[in-house]
Design an enzyme around this catalytic site. Structure first.
Site, PDB file in Angstrom:
ATOM      1  CG  HIS A  24      -0.216  -0.197   2.434  1.00 52.33           C
ATOM      2  ND1 HIS A  24       0.556   1.028   2.913  1.00 52.33           N
ATOM      3  CD2 HIS A  24      -0.158  -1.130   3.541  1.00 52.33           C
ATOM      4  CE1 HIS A  24       1.045   0.569   4.127  1.00 52.33           C
ATOM      5  NE2 HIS A  24       0.750  -0.726   4.543  1.00 52.33           N
TER       6      HIS A  24
HETATM    7  P1  TYD Z   1      -1.916  -2.589   7.825  1.00 53.45           P
HETATM    8  O1  TYD Z   1      -0.989  -1.274   7.664  1.00 53.45           O
HETATM    9  O2  TYD Z   1      -2.846  -2.788   6.586  1.00 53.45           O
HETATM   10  O3  TYD Z   1      -1.088  -3.948   7.336  1.00 53.45           O
HETATM   11  P2  TYD Z   1      -0.384  -4.448   6.192  1.00 53.45           P
HETATM   12  O4  TYD Z   1      -0.450  -3.391   5.182  1.00 53.45           O
HETATM   13  O5  TYD Z   1       1.099  -5.024   6.481  1.00 53.45           O
HETATM   14  O6  TYD Z   1      -1.237  -5.970   5.907  1.00 53.45           O
HETATM   15  O7  TYD Z   1      -2.576  -3.125   8.933  1.00 53.45           O
HETATM   16  C1  TYD Z   1      -3.031  -4.480   9.369  1.00 53.45           C
HETATM   17  C2  TYD Z   1      -4.260  -4.145  10.372  1.00 53.45           C
HETATM   18  O8  TYD Z   1      -3.751  -3.389  11.469  1.00 53.45           O
HETATM   19  C3  TYD Z   1      -5.366  -3.189   9.493  1.00 53.45           C
HETATM   20  O9  TYD Z   1      -6.433  -3.665   9.869  1.00 53.45           O
HETATM   21  C4  TYD Z   1      -5.375  -1.925  10.495  1.00 53.45           C
HETATM   22  C5  TYD Z   1      -4.664  -2.249  11.798  1.00 53.45           C
HETATM   23  N1  TYD Z   1      -3.707  -1.301  12.232  1.00 53.45           N
HETATM   24  C6  TYD Z   1      -3.794  -0.396  13.345  1.00 53.45           C
HETATM   25  O10 TYD Z   1      -4.972  -0.267  13.886  1.00 53.45           O
HETATM   26  N2  TYD Z   1      -2.961   0.333  13.844  1.00 53.45           N
HETATM   27  C7  TYD Z   1      -1.778   0.556  13.026  1.00 53.45           C
HETATM   28  O11 TYD Z   1      -1.110   1.427  13.565  1.00 53.45           O
HETATM   29  C8  TYD Z   1      -1.450  -0.155  11.869  1.00 53.45           C
HETATM   30  C9  TYD Z   1      -0.200   0.171  11.261  1.00 53.45           C
HETATM   31  C10 TYD Z   1      -2.431  -0.818  11.795  1.00 53.45           C
END
Ligand code: TYD
Length: 134
Positions: A52
């Site tokens: 992303h």
């Molecule tokens: P995400 O940033 O989408 O991780 P990746 O891109 O590696 O899959 O985050 C995964 C999940 O965690 C998403 O549902 C949102 C949650 N999240 C939070 O609640 N707080 C945060 O600071 C982060 C980074 C993620």
């Protein structure tokens, strides 16, 4: 420090027979104020994280333990950064597509971020990212 440049940043390293120490300060070693930190751990072999871009959020990623690769795409070119030491990290400005892969066993990725978590700051569709860049 140029706020818009992807950059590997060396952090202070205080060598000591009792064990080494590194640190970072917001707006000093890294070019933003920290509003959030998070960490990624227990990544099963072969898994990827990320995939992303952020509209506003800037990040600084350190491999506190073990190693992994951060693959960055600015819409024109892709570059891979292998992180494997706890005394440097990768600064990623806003608007860069990125994912993380090749996590070693027991690796620990520590991320300092410039904004609170906000789902609407994410661009999760690569074609939308490419469109915004063109
Ligand atoms: P995400 O940033 O989408 O991780 P990746 O891109 O590696 O899959 O985050 C995964 C999940 O965690 C998403 O549902 C949102 C949650 N999240 C939070 O609640 N707080 C945060 O600071 C982060 C980074 C993620």
């Amino acid at each position: 420090m140029d706020n818009n440049q992807i950059k590997l940043i060396n952090l202070p390293k205080i060598l000591d027979e009792r064990g080494n120490l590194s640190f970072l300060e917001e707006n000093n070693h890294i070019p933003f104020k920290i509003q959030r930190v998070y960490w990624i751990y227990d990544v099963p072999g072969g898994e990827e994280r990320g995939g992303h871009a952020y509209k506003e959020n800037k990040e600084f990623i350190i491999a506190l333990s073990g190693s992994f690769d951060v693959v960055l795409d600015d819409g024109k070119e892709t570059k891979r950064y292998s992180l494997n030491r706890s005394y440097y990290g990768l600064y990623i400005p806003k608007g860069i597509w990125r994912h993380m892969e090749n996590f070693s066993t027991n690796s620990l990725a520590f991320i300092a971020a410039s904004t609170f978590y906000q789902e609407d700051d994410y661009i999760r569709d690569y074609s939308v990212f490419k469109q915004n860049k063109s």
